[in-house]
Design an enzyme around this catalytic site. Sequence first.
Site, PDB file in Angstrom:
ATOM      1  N   SER A  20       0.829  -1.211   0.000  1.00 46.34           N
ATOM      2  CA  SER A  20       0.000   0.000   0.000  1.00 46.34           C
ATOM      3  C   SER A  20       0.867   1.266   0.000  1.00 46.34           C
ATOM      4  CB  SER A  20      -0.917  -0.044   1.235  1.00 46.34           C
ATOM      5  OG  SER A  20      -1.610   1.168   1.391  1.00 46.34           O
ATOM      6  N   GLN A  21       1.706   1.461   1.009  1.00 45.94           N
ATOM      7  CA  GLN A  21       2.515   2.678   1.081  1.00 45.94           C
ATOM      8  C   GLN A  21       3.720   2.612   0.141  1.00 45.94           C
ATOM      9  OE1 GLN A  21       1.825   5.551   2.736  1.00 45.94           O
ATOM     10  NE2 GLN A  21      -0.090   4.678   3.490  1.00 45.94           N
ATOM     11  N   ARG A  41      12.448  -8.965  -2.343  1.00 46.97           N
ATOM     12  CA  ARG A  41      12.982 -10.310  -2.543  1.00 46.97           C
ATOM     13  C   ARG A  41      12.625 -10.790  -3.950  1.00 46.97           C
ATOM     14  NH1 ARG A  41       9.352 -12.255   2.127  1.00 46.97           N
ATOM     15  NH2 ARG A  41       8.178 -10.669   1.005  1.00 46.97           N
ATOM     16  N   THR A  46       5.442  -8.922  -4.911  1.00 42.80           N
ATOM     17  CA  THR A  46       5.250  -7.601  -5.516  1.00 42.80           C
ATOM     18  C   THR A  46       6.420  -7.142  -6.391  1.00 42.80           C
ATOM     19  OG1 THR A  46       5.913  -6.694  -3.384  1.00 42.80           O
ATOM     20  CG2 THR A  46       3.567  -6.673  -3.872  1.00 42.80           C
ATOM     21  N   ASP A  76       4.621  -3.888   9.626  1.00 39.99           N
ATOM     22  CA  ASP A  76       5.309  -3.559  10.879  1.00 39.99           C
ATOM     23  C   ASP A  76       5.933  -4.785  11.540  1.00 39.99           C
ATOM     24  OD1 ASP A  76       4.680  -0.710  11.023  1.00 39.99           O
ATOM     25  OD2 ASP A  76       2.606  -1.390  11.131  1.00 39.99           O
ATOM     26  N   MET A  77       5.232  -5.911  11.501  1.00 43.75           N
ATOM     27  CA  MET A  77       5.703  -7.084  12.228  1.00 43.75           C
ATOM     28  C   MET A  77       6.919  -7.754  11.586  1.00 43.75           C
ATOM     29  SD  MET A  77       4.120  -7.418  15.044  1.00 43.75           S
ATOM     30  CE  MET A  77       3.885  -5.664  15.245  1.00 43.75           C
ATOM     31  N   GLN A  79       9.367  -5.885  10.247  1.00 45.90           N
ATOM     32  CA  GLN A  79      10.452  -4.894  10.258  1.00 45.90           C
ATOM     33  C   GLN A  79      11.607  -5.223  11.208  1.00 45.90           C
ATOM     34  OE1 GLN A  79       8.669  -1.005  10.749  1.00 45.90           O
ATOM     35  NE2 GLN A  79       7.477  -1.186   8.844  1.00 45.90           N
ATOM     36  N   HIS A 101       5.309   4.582  10.096  1.00 44.00           N
ATOM     37  CA  HIS A 101       4.572   4.371  11.351  1.00 44.00           C
ATOM     38  C   HIS A 101       5.632   4.083  12.403  1.00 44.00           C
ATOM     39  CE1 HIS A 101       1.599   3.121  14.223  1.00 44.00           C
ATOM     40  NE2 HIS A 101       1.715   1.828  14.020  1.00 44.00           N
ATOM     41  N   GLU A 224     -24.556   3.805   2.903  1.00 42.99           N
ATOM     42  CA  GLU A 224     -24.777   5.245   3.088  1.00 42.99           C
ATOM     43  C   GLU A 224     -23.754   5.883   4.016  1.00 42.99           C
ATOM     44  OE1 GLU A 224     -28.480   7.315   3.286  1.00 42.99           O
ATOM     45  OE2 GLU A 224     -29.592   5.456   2.994  1.00 42.99           O
TER      46      GLU A 224
HETATM   47  P1  NAD Z   1       1.619  -3.781   2.930  1.00 40.87           P
HETATM   48  O1  NAD Z   1       1.245  -4.981   3.712  1.00 40.87           O
HETATM   49  O2  NAD Z   1       0.614  -3.166   2.019  1.00 40.87           O
HETATM   50  O3  NAD Z   1       2.915  -4.089   2.022  1.00 40.87           O
HETATM   51  C1  NAD Z   1       4.048  -4.679   2.544  1.00 40.87           C
HETATM   52  C2  NAD Z   1       5.095  -4.909   1.466  1.00 40.87           C
HETATM   53  O4  NAD Z   1       6.267  -5.479   2.096  1.00 40.87           O
HETATM   54  C3  NAD Z   1       4.713  -5.877   0.356  1.00 40.87           C
HETATM   55  O5  NAD Z   1       5.286  -5.425  -0.831  1.00 40.87           O
HETATM   56  C4  NAD Z   1       5.385  -7.174   0.785  1.00 40.87           C
HETATM   57  O6  NAD Z   1       5.634  -8.022  -0.307  1.00 40.87           O
HETATM   58  C5  NAD Z   1       6.668  -6.638   1.376  1.00 40.87           C
HETATM   59  N1  NAD Z   1       7.358  -7.534   2.322  1.00 40.87           N
HETATM   60  C6  NAD Z   1       6.787  -8.344   3.246  1.00 40.87           C
HETATM   61  N2  NAD Z   1       7.760  -8.979   3.933  1.00 40.87           N
HETATM   62  C7  NAD Z   1       8.959  -8.541   3.426  1.00 40.87           C
HETATM   63  C8  NAD Z   1      10.320  -8.828   3.728  1.00 40.87           C
HETATM   64  N3  NAD Z   1      10.651  -9.683   4.691  1.00 40.87           N
HETATM   65  N4  NAD Z   1      11.307  -8.201   2.993  1.00 40.87           N
HETATM   66  C9  NAD Z   1      10.988  -7.312   2.020  1.00 40.87           C
HETATM   67  N5  NAD Z   1       9.702  -7.015   1.705  1.00 40.87           N
HETATM   68  C10 NAD Z   1       8.712  -7.629   2.405  1.00 40.87           C
HETATM   69  O7  NAD Z   1       2.163  -2.692   3.973  1.00 40.87           O
HETATM   70  P2  NAD Z   1       1.617  -1.209   4.223  1.00 40.87           P
HETATM   71  O8  NAD Z   1       0.201  -1.245   4.690  1.00 40.87           O
HETATM   72  O9  NAD Z   1       1.989  -0.357   3.077  1.00 40.87           O
HETATM   73  O10 NAD Z   1       2.493  -0.798   5.501  1.00 40.87           O
HETATM   74  C11 NAD Z   1       3.840  -0.385   5.370  1.00 40.87           C
HETATM   75  C12 NAD Z   1       4.143   0.588   6.489  1.00 40.87           C
HETATM   76  O11 NAD Z   1       3.330   1.758   6.306  1.00 40.87           O
HETATM   77  C13 NAD Z   1       3.799   0.070   7.875  1.00 40.87           C
HETATM   78  O12 NAD Z   1       4.752   0.581   8.783  1.00 40.87           O
HETATM   79  C14 NAD Z   1       2.444   0.684   8.154  1.00 40.87           C
HETATM   80  O13 NAD Z   1       2.149   0.830   9.532  1.00 40.87           O
HETATM   81  C15 NAD Z   1       2.606   2.035   7.495  1.00 40.87           C
HETATM   82  N6  NAD Z   1       1.374   2.741   7.129  1.00 40.87           N
HETATM   83  C16 NAD Z   1       0.405   2.095   6.434  1.00 40.87           C
HETATM   84  C17 NAD Z   1      -0.730   2.771   6.049  1.00 40.87           C
HETATM   85  C18 NAD Z   1      -1.795   2.103   5.208  1.00 40.87           C
HETATM   86  O14 NAD Z   1      -2.791   2.749   4.935  1.00 40.87           O
HETATM   87  N7  NAD Z   1      -1.662   0.871   4.765  1.00 40.87           N
HETATM   88  C19 NAD Z   1      -0.896   4.133   6.413  1.00 40.87           C
HETATM   89  C20 NAD Z   1       0.142   4.781   7.088  1.00 40.87           C
HETATM   90  C21 NAD Z   1       1.268   4.063   7.445  1.00 40.87           C
END
Ligand code: NAD
Length: 336
Positions: A20-21, A41, A46, A76-77, A79, A101, A224
Amino acid sequence: MATDTQALKNARIAVLGYGSQGRAHALNLRDSGLDVVVGLRKGGPTSFKAQEDGLRVLEPAEAVKGADLVAVLTPDMVQPKLYTDVIAPNLRPHAALLFAHGFNIHFKTIASRADIDVILVAPKGPGALVRKEYEIGRGVPCLYAVHQDASGHALARALAYAAGIGGARAMLIETDFKEETETDLFGEQAVLCGGVSELVRHGFETLVEAGYKPEIAYYEVMHELKLIVDLFYEGGLTKMLTFVSETAQYGDYTRGPRVVDAATKQRMRAVLDEIQDGRFAREWTAEYAAGLPNYKAYKQKDLDHPIEKVGAALRARMPWLTPAPASAPPALKKAG
Ligand code: NAD
Ligand code: MG
C-alpha cells in the site's frame, strides 16, 4: 520550513516493500525527480509489479547498501527481523532510516544503530490515496518526526521526503514517534476500523433481527456511511448537519448519545491505556510470532458475517463502485 525535495536531490532512496505505502511512495518520489530503487525479494509477490511500474528492483540488501535513505515500508511485524538481518549490516553511516509508522522504534522492537538518522513520515491516508492525490497535483497530509539525528540533516531529509511523496502540497505536521504511534493505533482501534465496523455490524444485526430485509439494512448502515463520511471529510460535523434533514439531526442529537455514551468513552480510555503501557504491542507481537491463530479466526468471522454475503451480492450489481485494484492485496493488511 523547507517544502521542497532539495535535501534529497543527490541522494539515493531505497524503498523496502511495495504494498500500500511502498508503491505510492516509490512512484511519487520518482515522479518528483528523485533517485529511487525498490528493495524486494526476488520472486516475491510484488517484485514483478514494481518492475512493471518501471522501477529499478534490487535485492533488499543491495538496495540498502547503495542508499542514503532507506524507507521501511514492509508490514510492521516483519520490520525487526528485516532491520537485524538486512538493514543494520548494510546501511551506510549517516544514512537515514525512515518509517511511515513509529511502532517498532517507539516500542523498542528495533534498536537502531547510533550512527544513522531515524525519521518518520506518516501519510494520514492509505497508499492508494497517496498516489491518486499526487497524480492529480495534490497530496495527502503527513506527520513527520525525528527520533535520531546523526547526520545533522535528519529534519531536512524528513521534510524533503514528505515533499517528494506530495505531502507538502497538502499539510505537514510535526510530531514525535510516541505521539504518532499511539494516536495511529488508537484511531484505527477505537474509531476508524474497530469502532466503525462494530457500529455497522450491530446496526445491521439489529435491523435484520427485527425482520427487515438484509438488502435494505445493508444500504442503511454500510453503503450510506460513505455519504456521511464524505461530508465529515469535506466540512466536519457542520457540513454533515447542513446536508441531512432536520428529522435526521433531531435523531442524531437525541439518540446518538444513547448508542455511544460515556461508558463507551471509558472503554476507549482503557483501549488507549493498553496502547500507552505497551500491552497492545506485546499482545500483537506475540500473536504474530505464534502464526496469527486468533487473527485468522477473527478475520474469518468477519468474512462469514451475513452483511458480507448480502454486501457482495449488492456490490456485484453496482460495478461502478469498485475500480480495478492498483495491485493485488497482500496477505496481511494493516489498515488505518
Ligand atoms: P503492505 O502490507 O501493504 O505491504 C508490505 C510490502 O512489504 C509488500 O510489498 C510485501 O511483499 C513486502 N514484504 C513483506 N515482507 C517482506 C520482507 N521480509 N522483505 C521485504 N519485503 C517484504 O504494507 P503497508 O500497509 O503499506 O504498511 C507499510 C508501512 O506503512 C507500515 O509501517 C504501516 O504501519 C505504514 N502505514 C500504512 C498505512 C496504510 O494505509 N496501509 C498508512 C500509514 C502508514
Ligand atoms: Mg494507521
